[in-house]
Design an enzyme around this catalytic site. Structure first.
Site, PDB file in Angstrom:
ATOM      1  N   SER A 141       0.873  -1.129   0.011  1.00 51.60           N
ATOM      2  CA  SER A 141      -0.061  -0.028   0.099  1.00 51.60           C
ATOM      3  C   SER A 141       0.770   1.174   0.009  1.00 51.60           C
ATOM      4  O   SER A 141       2.043   1.529   0.149  1.00 51.60           O
ATOM      5  CB  SER A 141      -0.881   0.060   1.192  1.00 51.60           C
ATOM      6  OG  SER A 141      -1.645   1.275   1.548  1.00 51.60           O
ATOM      7  N   TYR A 154      -2.836  -1.145   9.946  1.00 48.42           N
ATOM      8  CA  TYR A 154      -2.861  -1.305   8.726  1.00 48.42           C
ATOM      9  C   TYR A 154      -1.226  -1.157   8.016  1.00 48.42           C
ATOM     10  O   TYR A 154      -0.869  -1.709   7.382  1.00 48.42           O
ATOM     11  CB  TYR A 154      -3.647  -0.343   8.174  1.00 48.42           C
ATOM     12  CG  TYR A 154      -3.915  -0.602   6.444  1.00 48.42           C
ATOM     13  CD1 TYR A 154      -4.606  -1.730   5.918  1.00 48.42           C
ATOM     14  CD2 TYR A 154      -3.334   0.290   5.765  1.00 48.42           C
ATOM     15  CE1 TYR A 154      -4.964  -1.915   4.759  1.00 48.42           C
ATOM     16  CE2 TYR A 154      -3.530   0.060   4.257  1.00 48.42           C
ATOM     17  CZ  TYR A 154      -4.340  -1.041   3.637  1.00 48.42           C
ATOM     18  OH  TYR A 154      -4.512  -1.132   2.383  1.00 48.42           O
TER      19      TYR A 154
END
Length: 269
Positions: A141, A154
């Site tokens: 990401s 995350y």
């Protein structure tokens, strides 16, 4: 890499980036073994691929289930006879500061976003080694490059995917198996809407976070899928998806500590 007549295994293929990557590969003649925890999403993806002339199998899979992951390579091999690509895309999101997030929720996310990548890689690497040219594609990401507040779990998982991918690439150097790590920026998927949030988080705080996410998630998934597959075709070790990912990557190299002050001002505007 010519993906025509290759076989790709894709997790998280029932929606978003996984579905878009499947479509982009299928348009190039790549056969597909699609995995997702959501059966209905898998069926919809398979329906979208029905007229593209490739062999498609669907597999309901929770990447946090060790036994299910261990069993999948045999099932795929029976159906497709080979595996050349593994796209580890399945992932979940979790909002809230580190102190707000419950330990079990933190562990839940890590078990899917990072441990799931490791499990799938361990399970399929023996099959990939049998290919004359294979590639593992791990989706990290933009938060595997920078770490904003409210994304401790995350970001930790996506940095872990990045580190694992880079080390594995070096270990596999000289073999027929290569590794790519993907850093998508703001892709318009449902991951933010489906994110878990702390039970005691203020409602207005959750609403603000989701509103900001919707503002930042702008790239159509189909565009992201095309970028990823083009990166696979040119054997890229690192695939940045979107101008925002490219800018943030540059900014982090330029100001590895101070980048957040700059991004905070830009986000406020």
């Amino acid at each position: 890499m010519n993906v025509s007549n290759r076989v790709a295994v894709i997790t998280g293929a029932g929606s978003g980036i996984g579905r878009a990557t499947a479509l982009a590969l299928a348009r190039r003649g790549c056969h597909l073994a699609l995995a997702d925890i959501a059966e209905e999403g898998l069926k919809e993806t398979a329906w979208m691929l029905a007229n593209l002339g490739v062999r498609v199998t669907t597999h309901v899979l929770d990447v946090a289930d060790r036994a299910a992951v261990r069993a999948l390579p045999g099932v795929v091999l029976d159906a497709h006879k080979r595996v050349d690509l593994l796209v580890n895309n399945a992932g979940v999101a979790l909002g809230g500061s580190f102190e707000q997030v419950a330990e079990e929720d933190f562990d839940w996310l890590i078990d899917i976003n990072f441990n799931g990548v490791v499990r799938m890689t361990r399970a399929f690497l023996p099959l990939l080694r049998q290919s004359d040219e294979a590639r593992i594609v791990n989706v990290s990401s933009i938060y595997g490059i920078v770490s904003p507040p409210g994304q401790a779990a995350y970001s930790a998982s996506k940095f872990a995917v990045r580190g694992f991918s880079n080390a594995l690439r070096h270990e596999l150097e000289g073999s027929t198996v290569a590794v790519s790590v993907v850093h998508p920026g703001g892709v318009a998927t449902a991951i933010a809407r489906n994110a878990r949030v702390p039970v005691d988080a203020p409602a207005d705080e959750i609403a603000r976070g989701r509103k900001l996410s919707e503002k930042l998630l702008r790239m159509p998934p189909d565009a992201a899928g095309e970028i990823i597959v083009r990166g696979i075709e040119r054997r890229a070790a690192r695939i940045l998806v979107g101008n925002d990912a490219k800018f943030v990557s540059f900014l982090e190299r330029l100001a590895p500590v101070a980048y957040w002050r700059i991004l905070k001002k830009a986000t406020a505007r």
